[in-house]
Design an enzyme around this catalytic site. Structure first.
Site, PDB file in Angstrom:
ATOM      1  N   ASP A 234     -51.180  10.433   5.696  1.00 30.88           N
ATOM      2  CA  ASP A 234     -51.640  11.330   4.641  1.00 30.88           C
ATOM      3  C   ASP A 234     -50.614  11.416   3.495  1.00 30.88           C
ATOM      4  O   ASP A 234     -49.405  11.504   3.739  1.00 30.88           O
ATOM      5  CB  ASP A 234     -51.840  12.725   5.250  1.00 30.88           C
ATOM      6  CG  ASP A 234     -52.534  13.685   4.306  1.00 30.88           C
ATOM      7  OD1 ASP A 234     -53.687  13.413   3.936  1.00 30.88           O
ATOM      8  OD2 ASP A 234     -51.926  14.716   3.944  1.00 30.88           O
TER       9      ASP A 234
ATOM     10  N   GLU B 140     -42.039  -0.754  17.839  1.00 25.07           N
ATOM     11  CA  GLU B 140     -41.572  -0.693  19.234  1.00 25.07           C
ATOM     12  C   GLU B 140     -42.751  -0.879  20.181  1.00 25.07           C
ATOM     13  O   GLU B 140     -42.580  -1.092  21.368  1.00 25.07           O
ATOM     14  CB  GLU B 140     -40.917   0.678  19.513  1.00 25.07           C
ATOM     15  CG  GLU B 140     -39.639   0.919  18.729  1.00 25.07           C
ATOM     16  CD  GLU B 140     -39.206   2.390  18.791  1.00 25.07           C
ATOM     17  OE1 GLU B 140     -39.762   3.185  19.580  1.00 25.07           O
ATOM     18  OE2 GLU B 140     -38.289   2.741  18.004  1.00 25.07           O
TER      19      GLU B 140
HETATM   20  C1  NOJ Z   1     -55.332  14.032   1.639  1.00 25.01           C
HETATM   21  C2  NOJ Z   1     -56.396  14.409   2.604  1.00 25.01           C
HETATM   22  O1  NOJ Z   1     -57.312  13.365   2.707  1.00 25.01           O
HETATM   23  C3  NOJ Z   1     -56.991  15.698   2.087  1.00 25.01           C
HETATM   24  O2  NOJ Z   1     -58.152  16.040   2.776  1.00 25.01           O
HETATM   25  C4  NOJ Z   1     -55.939  16.772   2.170  1.00 25.01           C
HETATM   26  O3  NOJ Z   1     -56.443  17.950   1.612  1.00 25.01           O
HETATM   27  C5  NOJ Z   1     -54.689  16.363   1.430  1.00 25.01           C
HETATM   28  N1  NOJ Z   1     -54.296  15.022   1.692  1.00 25.01           N
HETATM   29  C6  NOJ Z   1     -53.528  17.247   1.813  1.00 25.01           C
HETATM   30  O4  NOJ Z   1     -53.123  16.964   3.122  1.00 25.01           O
END
Ligand code: NOJ
Ligand code: CA
Length: 566
Positions: free
Chosen positions: A218, A277
């Site tokens: 993310d 790993e």
């Molecule tokens: C990207 C994610 O796909 C989204 O849903 C989220 O709100 C933001 N990152 C923050 O984590």
């Protein structure tokens, strides 16, 4: 003269992630096992056969870890526990075992840019003094102004409002500010602090040992911020990357000091060493950056394996633009040895069955959702185009991401009333940007089985399904020729049979006219007609058509894609 240049060479024995069709499950909306209205892991396990039947290779799960759910699980308070809302760690083990037996790999979401404010590290940081080791896990700074009453810089939260919140000290006086690029409940971690990296090494190993096949990372573009946290010099209220157009990479890094900083590569390489790993695992980065040569730096051989291709997802539905982005993607990723990925929908955008039914000039910005005052989408045209666009995408070499429900042709639930909206964007902008809930509504499985169309047995649903979801229920489409579900199955089957994920690819200008786009991948001609007039179908065996009347007419109508074995 038609150009026959081969853009991608065949890749026999390609690693699994280079060719995989990866299906995104948004856990709270896939299937609900205990009937509380929120999807969960036992719900997923009970429905896994339907995904094996669809023909996908892997599942990517949006987060199901312990979380106060302020941003639907992207606010994690314990990275090693499953949130009770979704089940237990044992439920995940059961799911992993069943997926394995069905030949489906599992990728989980890792959220390294920020934690929840309820995470023990942040709670400790709040309790500790400015300058302490605890505060150094996050981005705490003194405010500007005479009494520190102004935020440390001009950065804005992606969800609206300032990216800084001020804490209150134990004696009730205002204290330092902390950075949150998203909601105020999602404080950004300090990746300059080696302790943060140490902790994440262990989180990765924990899930790798459990047998997950990889991670979707993310906000991979945001983990490291520019030293000194300078003001952003180009100012776009939503901090979108578009405004960096025409800049060099160095200029872009300076202009947008919170995204795409090249200082992040050490952290990425460290992630990669941990993953390596273990055998045969992969990373997919959510690196929301353009242009492509910049993004390609994130997927060099010792960094992430692949990254989402948001430029492709946001590309206009138009032959010249698509041709350019597809060529650039294959070429630019190819330069660093990576393969491209493709995607049309996810949990942050407007479902493509609806998005493609909106005129380009009226298309909301990604993440904003369709506001009640926006022009209404043409849903029939949207679905027809979505089928054509998907068939065009699934013939491309590389890996493709599907978002749950798109195989049903599910439209965006844009009619959702404000009282149901839960995306922090809605509250942070006073409803001006309605946000992403419209693509997150629970799936219809069996028409009328319950008020939630089989999402569970109780009819409860954390977001209500709009009335038009019933006709998209999976049971009404299973085995029905011409249904979107059967179309997806056919596409995935032929894609595998012809090895298109790792095929030899070239544009097929000899089959194109001004309104069509055609390519040949491993001997399969894929042609899409974007124009209003029908075009004659080339000779060859028809493998797939997104409109089932093609056999009779031998013509490709508007917004239709066919696959032909030459
Ligand atoms: C990207 C994610 O796909 C989204 O849903 C989220 O709100 C933001 N990152 C923050 O984590
Ligand atoms: Ca549940």
């Amino acid at each position: 003269m038609p150009n026959h240049e081969i853009i991608a060479a065949a890749r026999p024995n390609a690693e699994w992630w280079r060719t995989a069709v990866i299906y995104q499950i948004y856990p709270r909306s896939f299937a609900d096992g205990n009937g509380d209205g929120i999807g969960d892991l036992p719900g997923v396990t009970s429905r896994l056969e339907s995904l094996a039947d669809l023909g996908i290779d892997a599942i990517w799960f949006s987060p199901f870890f312990k979380s106060p759910q302020k941003d639907a699980g992207y606010d994690i308070s314990d990275y090693k526990q499953i949130d009770p809302l979704f089940g237990t760690n044992e439920d995940l083990e059961e799911l992993l075992a069943k997926a394995k037996s069905l030949g489906i790999r599992i990728i989980v979401d890792i959220v390294p840019n920020h934690t929840s404010d309820q995470h023990a590290w942040f709670q400790a940081a709040l309790a500790a003094a400015p300058g302490s080791a605890e505060r150094d896990m996050y981005m705490f700074r003194e405010g500007k102004g005479e009494n520190g009453e102004l935020p440390p810089n001009n950065w804005q939260s992606i969800f609206g409002g300032p990216a800084w919140s001020r804490v209150t000290t134990a004696d009730g006086t205002p204290g330092q500010w902390y950075l949150h690029m998203f909601d105020s409940s999602q404080p950004d971690l300090n990746w300059e602090n080696p302790k943060v990296a140490d902790e994440f090494d262990e989180v990765l190993r924990f899930w790798l040992r459990k047998g997950v096949d990889g991670f979707r990372v993310d906000v991979a573009h945001g983990m490291v911020k520019r030293a000194g946290l300078p003001d952003a010099t180009i100012y776009d209220e939503n901090l979108r990357e578009r405004s960096i157009e025409g800049m060099t990479m160095a200029e872009a890094e300076e202009a947008v000091p919170y995204w795409g900083q090249s200082g992040v590569h050490d952290a990425i390489r460290r992630f990669r060493r941990v993953l390596d790993e273990f055998d045969d695992r992969a990373f997919c980065a959510e690196a929301s950056m353009s242009p492509l040569p910049r993004l390609a730096m994130w997927v060099r051989p010792d960094e992430y394996h692949q990254s989402f291709n948001f430029d492709y997802m946001h590309c206009a539905y138009e032959p010249a633009a698509l041709k350019k982005i597809i060529t650039d993607s294959i070429v630019e990723y190819g330069k660093v040895g990576a393969s491209s990925t493709w995607v049309l929908s996810n949990h942050d955008g407007i479902r493509h069955a609806t998005r493609l039914g909106i005129a380009p000039e009226n298309t909301p910005r990604p993440g904003d959702g369709i506001h009640p005052t926006d022009p209404m989408p043409d849903e029939a045209l949207g679905l027809r185009r979505a089928r054509a666009a998907t068939a065009f995408m699934l013939g491309l070499p590389g890996s493709s991401y599907l978002y749950q429900g798109e195989e049903l042709g599910l439209p965006e639930a844009w009619q959702l009333e404000g009282k149901y909206r839960q995306d922090p964007t809605y509250a942070r902008t006073n409803g001006e940007r309605v946000g992403r809930d419209g693509c997150r509504v629970p799936l219809p499985w069996e028409a009328d089985a319950t008020a939630s169309n089989g999402f569970n047995t109780t009819g409860e649903s954390w977001l209500p399904q709009p009335a038009n979801y019933r006709v998209f229920a999976r049971n009404l489409q299973t085995g029905v020729p011409g249904s979107t579900l059967e179309l997806y199955k056919r596409l995935l089957k032929e894609r595998k049979a012809f090895g298109l994920g790792a095929g030899e690819f070239r544009w097929a200008e000899e089959y194109q006219d001004k309104n069509t786009l055609a390519y040949i991948n491993n001997g399969v001609l894929v042609i899409c007609n974007f124009g209003p007039d029908a075009v004659v179908l080339p000779a060859g065996e028809l493998l797939v058509s997104t409109q089932h009347d093609v056999e009779l007419t031998r013509e490709i109508e508007h917004d239709q894609t066919v696959w032909i074995k030459l």
